[in-house]
Design an enzyme around this catalytic site. Sequence first.
Site, mmCIF file in Angstrom:
data_model
loop_
_atom_site.group_PDB
_atom_site.id
_atom_site.type_symbol
_atom_site.label_atom_id
_atom_site.label_comp_id
_atom_site.label_asym_id
_atom_site.label_seq_id
_atom_site.Cartn_x
_atom_site.Cartn_y
_atom_site.Cartn_z
ATOM 1 N N HIS A 29 10.220 -1.258 7.822
ATOM 2 C CA HIS A 29 10.048 -0.163 6.720
ATOM 3 C C HIS A 29 11.450 0.495 6.080
ATOM 4 O O HIS A 29 12.026 1.197 6.876
ATOM 5 C CB HIS A 29 9.082 0.616 7.168
ATOM 6 C CG HIS A 29 8.876 2.044 6.059
ATOM 7 N ND1 HIS A 29 7.681 1.891 5.375
ATOM 8 C CD2 HIS A 29 9.526 2.912 5.575
ATOM 9 C CE1 HIS A 29 7.613 3.154 4.471
ATOM 10 N NE2 HIS A 29 8.714 3.722 4.569
ATOM 11 N N ASP A 66 0.463 -4.978 1.359
ATOM 12 C CA ASP A 66 0.542 -3.597 2.179
ATOM 13 C C ASP A 66 -0.950 -2.875 1.770
ATOM 14 O O ASP A 66 -1.022 -1.628 1.593
ATOM 15 C CB ASP A 66 1.592 -2.873 1.486
ATOM 16 C CG ASP A 66 2.037 -1.676 2.382
ATOM 17 O OD1 ASP A 66 1.451 -1.409 3.415
ATOM 18 O OD2 ASP A 66 2.847 -0.610 1.853
ATOM 19 N N ASP A 84 6.179 0.343 10.862
ATOM 20 C CA ASP A 84 5.859 0.541 9.718
ATOM 21 C C ASP A 84 5.127 1.812 9.284
ATOM 22 O O ASP A 84 4.234 1.968 10.250
ATOM 23 C CB ASP A 84 5.064 -0.640 9.115
ATOM 24 C CG ASP A 84 5.192 -0.813 7.589
ATOM 25 O OD1 ASP A 84 6.103 -0.039 6.966
ATOM 26 O OD2 ASP A 84 3.881 -0.618 7.067
ATOM 27 N N GLY A 130 -0.304 5.056 -0.482
ATOM 28 C CA GLY A 130 -0.722 3.561 -0.132
ATOM 29 C C GLY A 130 -1.999 3.250 -1.106
ATOM 30 O O GLY A 130 -2.610 4.074 -1.427
HETATM 31 ZN ZN LIG Z 1 5.998 0.456 5.134
#
Ligand SMILES: [Zn+2]
Length: 434
Positions: A181, A309, A154, A328
């Site tokens: 991912h 996440d 990921d 993110g």
């Molecule tokens: Zn990811």
Amino acid sequence: MKTSNVLFKGGQVLDPVAGTITVADVLVQDGVISRVESDIEAPGVDIVDCNGKMISPGWMDMHVHFREPGQEHKETIATGCAAAMAGGFTAVACMPNTDPPIHTRDVVEFIIERGEKTPVDVHPIACVSREREGKELTEMSDLTEGGAVAFSDDGDPVYDAGLMRRALEYSSMLGKPIINHMEDLSLNPHGHMHEGVVSTRLGVPGIPGLAEEVMIARDILISEFTGGHVHVAHISTGRAVDLVRDAKARGINVTAEVCTHHFTLTDQAVEDSSYSTAVKMHPPLRTDADILAIKEGLRDGTIQAICTDHAPHASFEKEVEFIAAPFGIIGLETAWGLIGRELIRPGVLSVIDAVRLLTTGPRDILGMPNPAIASGSPANLTIFDATTEWTFTEADIKSKSHNTPFIGSTMVGRPFGIYNREMLWLRESVTAAA
Ligand SMILES: [Zn+2]
């Protein structure tokens, strides 16, 4: 924090397996549930008043990034666990894009050991490929023996179809999923937000939903061919939900999770926030139609887990131009408040269904045992409600990083405490008395 004996008094005990909610006291002795009945008396034992609150098996977030080892300026396992506690989670599964990556058994064991100092079980997800380079498989059986619960590269996809095939052949012998991912990088060479009308208007290079959907379609075919278990990380488009639904209907071994932000915000947030880097994540925020499809996928069981996440980045890294910022946001502290606001209060999901997506859902995907609230079971609990309205502020952030678009937002429903491995954590507003 070590509390071997405790009486949780007057809570509504939620059983996600039976689908029931029953008012009962829960007595814990030496970390094990000894009785679940009404009006338990236990002189000398600490009491947690759970009146008006619910108690469920401890929640799990199966997709977090805790950054240790290697990027401790963003998050450590200790600060990540503090964020998890505040979010009501007794377990997380952490992704292997650390430095070094989780590609050897010593890193797996280091992470598990760090987590043992807190009431949060930290389950490492190990790399599919050495160095996450997408070339050579890791020693999957050694990593599994060390405690890895799944495999993923990921941050990046398992891009090579041949490697994905071999990974699924090995992981199925070990009974572990490959968490991919999902992104065909050739369809997203340099995008920074969802490719659509908003990105066109703003002139920001886009990431098409197609990049995700193409990779999911490929992995469904490889799963069908090998029989291996493919888990779709952070699903974000309506078409992707359709692909997973159809594959499941054909009996293919595929599962999916969704992040809280992907049913809460759309790409319009990029424009509305004047390019705030707190709305830049991977996959990007999509459209209203995608949110509707994701909610339907949650309702009909196509998506079995809600995750965050949780991806901490330091302020100096995020306080740059939109196109220069890393992808993110953090999510552990806001997960339940967004689930309450976006899914439970509007009637998309019942409280029981929502709790399933944080308990039996992720643990079934990872093939882990589900904690029960029953006499004889190790006590692993989350105390919460689904109705308290509160405003999320900087003071609520326990993570080392503050990259979230939700500061100042109203949340609905609050976690009040957790208990796991003889450790009790309570929010200040909840009192324990002997
Ligand atoms: Zn990811």
